[in-house]
Design a protein around this motif. Structure first.
Motif, PDB file in Angstrom:
ATOM      1  N   GLN A  13       0.857  -1.189   0.000  1.00  0.00           N
ATOM      2  CA  GLN A  13       0.000   0.000   0.000  1.00  0.00           C
ATOM      3  C   GLN A  13       0.893   1.240   0.000  1.00  0.00           C
ATOM      4  O   GLN A  13       1.754   1.386   0.874  1.00  0.00           O
ATOM      5  CB  GLN A  13      -0.912  -0.004   1.220  1.00  0.00           C
ATOM      6  CG  GLN A  13      -1.870  -1.178   1.246  1.00  0.00           C
ATOM      7  CD  GLN A  13      -2.671  -1.236   2.526  1.00  0.00           C
ATOM      8  OE1 GLN A  13      -2.536  -0.362   3.363  1.00  0.00           O
ATOM      9  NE2 GLN A  13      -3.504  -2.257   2.653  1.00  0.00           N
ATOM     10  N   PRO A  14       0.730   2.133  -0.962  1.00  0.00           N
ATOM     11  CA  PRO A  14       1.663   3.255  -1.086  1.00  0.00           C
ATOM     12  C   PRO A  14       1.632   4.230   0.080  1.00  0.00           C
ATOM     13  O   PRO A  14       2.668   4.794   0.438  1.00  0.00           O
ATOM     14  CB  PRO A  14       1.238   3.951  -2.382  1.00  0.00           C
ATOM     15  CG  PRO A  14      -0.106   3.425  -2.706  1.00  0.00           C
ATOM     16  CD  PRO A  14      -0.260   2.113  -2.023  1.00  0.00           C
ATOM     17  N   GLY A  15       0.507   4.421   0.714  1.00  0.00           N
ATOM     18  CA  GLY A  15       0.433   5.346   1.847  1.00  0.00           C
ATOM     19  C   GLY A  15       1.224   4.854   3.032  1.00  0.00           C
ATOM     20  O   GLY A  15       1.938   5.626   3.685  1.00  0.00           O
ATOM     21  N   ILE A  16       1.112   3.573   3.330  1.00  0.00           N
ATOM     22  CA  ILE A  16       1.839   3.009   4.474  1.00  0.00           C
ATOM     23  C   ILE A  16       3.331   2.964   4.185  1.00  0.00           C
ATOM     24  O   ILE A  16       4.153   3.289   5.055  1.00  0.00           O
ATOM     25  CB  ILE A  16       1.280   1.619   4.816  1.00  0.00           C
ATOM     26  CG1 ILE A  16      -0.151   1.759   5.318  1.00  0.00           C
ATOM     27  CG2 ILE A  16       2.150   0.930   5.853  1.00  0.00           C
ATOM     28  CD1 ILE A  16      -0.831   0.463   5.633  1.00  0.00           C
ATOM     29  N   LEU A  17       3.696   2.619   2.962  1.00  0.00           N
ATOM     30  CA  LEU A  17       5.116   2.594   2.590  1.00  0.00           C
ATOM     31  C   LEU A  17       5.714   3.992   2.679  1.00  0.00           C
ATOM     32  O   LEU A  17       6.831   4.171   3.201  1.00  0.00           O
ATOM     33  CB  LEU A  17       5.272   2.031   1.178  1.00  0.00           C
ATOM     34  CG  LEU A  17       6.705   1.817   0.694  1.00  0.00           C
ATOM     35  CD1 LEU A  17       7.413   0.809   1.583  1.00  0.00           C
ATOM     36  CD2 LEU A  17       6.708   1.347  -0.751  1.00  0.00           C
ATOM     37  N   GLY A  22       9.063   7.951   5.347  1.00  0.00           N
ATOM     38  CA  GLY A  22       9.109   9.299   5.906  1.00  0.00           C
ATOM     39  C   GLY A  22       9.473   9.305   7.381  1.00  0.00           C
ATOM     40  O   GLY A  22      10.253  10.143   7.837  1.00  0.00           O
ATOM     41  N   GLY A  23       8.922   8.377   8.123  1.00  0.00           N
ATOM     42  CA  GLY A  23       9.264   8.279   9.542  1.00  0.00           C
ATOM     43  C   GLY A  23      10.724   7.931   9.769  1.00  0.00           C
ATOM     44  O   GLY A  23      11.366   8.448  10.683  1.00  0.00           O
ATOM     45  N   VAL A  26      12.749  11.151   8.992  1.00  0.00           N
ATOM     46  CA  VAL A  26      12.615  12.134  10.070  1.00  0.00           C
ATOM     47  C   VAL A  26      13.361  11.666  11.322  1.00  0.00           C
ATOM     48  O   VAL A  26      14.030  12.462  11.993  1.00  0.00           O
ATOM     49  CB  VAL A  26      11.125  12.399  10.366  1.00  0.00           C
ATOM     50  CG1 VAL A  26      10.945  13.200  11.636  1.00  0.00           C
ATOM     51  CG2 VAL A  26      10.487  13.120   9.194  1.00  0.00           C
ATOM     52  N   GLY A  27      13.272  10.393  11.643  1.00  0.00           N
ATOM     53  CA  GLY A  27      14.007   9.867  12.796  1.00  0.00           C
ATOM     54  C   GLY A  27      15.510   9.982  12.630  1.00  0.00           C
ATOM     55  O   GLY A  27      16.219  10.332  13.573  1.00  0.00           O
ATOM     56  N   LEU A  28      15.998   9.727  11.424  1.00  0.00           N
ATOM     57  CA  LEU A  28      17.433   9.858  11.155  1.00  0.00           C
ATOM     58  C   LEU A  28      17.882  11.310  11.282  1.00  0.00           C
ATOM     59  O   LEU A  28      18.932  11.595  11.867  1.00  0.00           O
ATOM     60  CB  LEU A  28      17.753   9.312   9.764  1.00  0.00           C
ATOM     61  CG  LEU A  28      19.220   9.281   9.364  1.00  0.00           C
ATOM     62  CD1 LEU A  28      19.986   8.307  10.248  1.00  0.00           C
ATOM     63  CD2 LEU A  28      19.360   8.877   7.911  1.00  0.00           C
ATOM     64  N   LEU A  29      17.087  12.234  10.773  1.00  0.00           N
ATOM     65  CA  LEU A  29      17.429  13.652  10.889  1.00  0.00           C
ATOM     66  C   LEU A  29      17.437  14.106  12.345  1.00  0.00           C
ATOM     67  O   LEU A  29      18.311  14.872  12.755  1.00  0.00           O
ATOM     68  CB  LEU A  29      16.456  14.495  10.076  1.00  0.00           C
ATOM     69  CG  LEU A  29      16.628  14.453   8.560  1.00  0.00           C
ATOM     70  CD1 LEU A  29      15.522  15.251   7.885  1.00  0.00           C
ATOM     71  CD2 LEU A  29      17.982  15.005   8.155  1.00  0.00           C
TER      72      LEU A  29
END
Length: 75
Positions: A13-17, A22-23, A26-29
């Protein structure tokens, strides 16, 4: 429906992927910013902390105090 079918349909599912990717970004940043902040604070703490070879003045040698001739010196 087997375990492999559920995980493949979950990430297909593209939204979950997009949310997972994205998470992760953001976590890496956030992790990089925290490490940079820690390094900045440690460098700032070390700044100016080395000892200079200047003799310490005793409180008796106060240049603003009156001397034996009762003359005052102003800065």
């Amino acid at each position: 429906m087997s375990e492999d079918d559920r995980t493949s349909s979950f990430f297909s599912q593209p939204g979950i992927l997009a949310a997972v990717i994205g998470g992760a970004v953001v976590g890496l940043l956030c992790a990089i910013l925290v490490v940079m902040f820690i390094v900045y604070r440690m460098r700032k703490k070390d700044e100016g902390s080395y000892a200079l070879d200047e003799p310490k003045r005793s409180p008796a040698n106060n240049s603003y105090a009156k001397n034996a001739n009762n003359r005052e010196f102003y800065a």
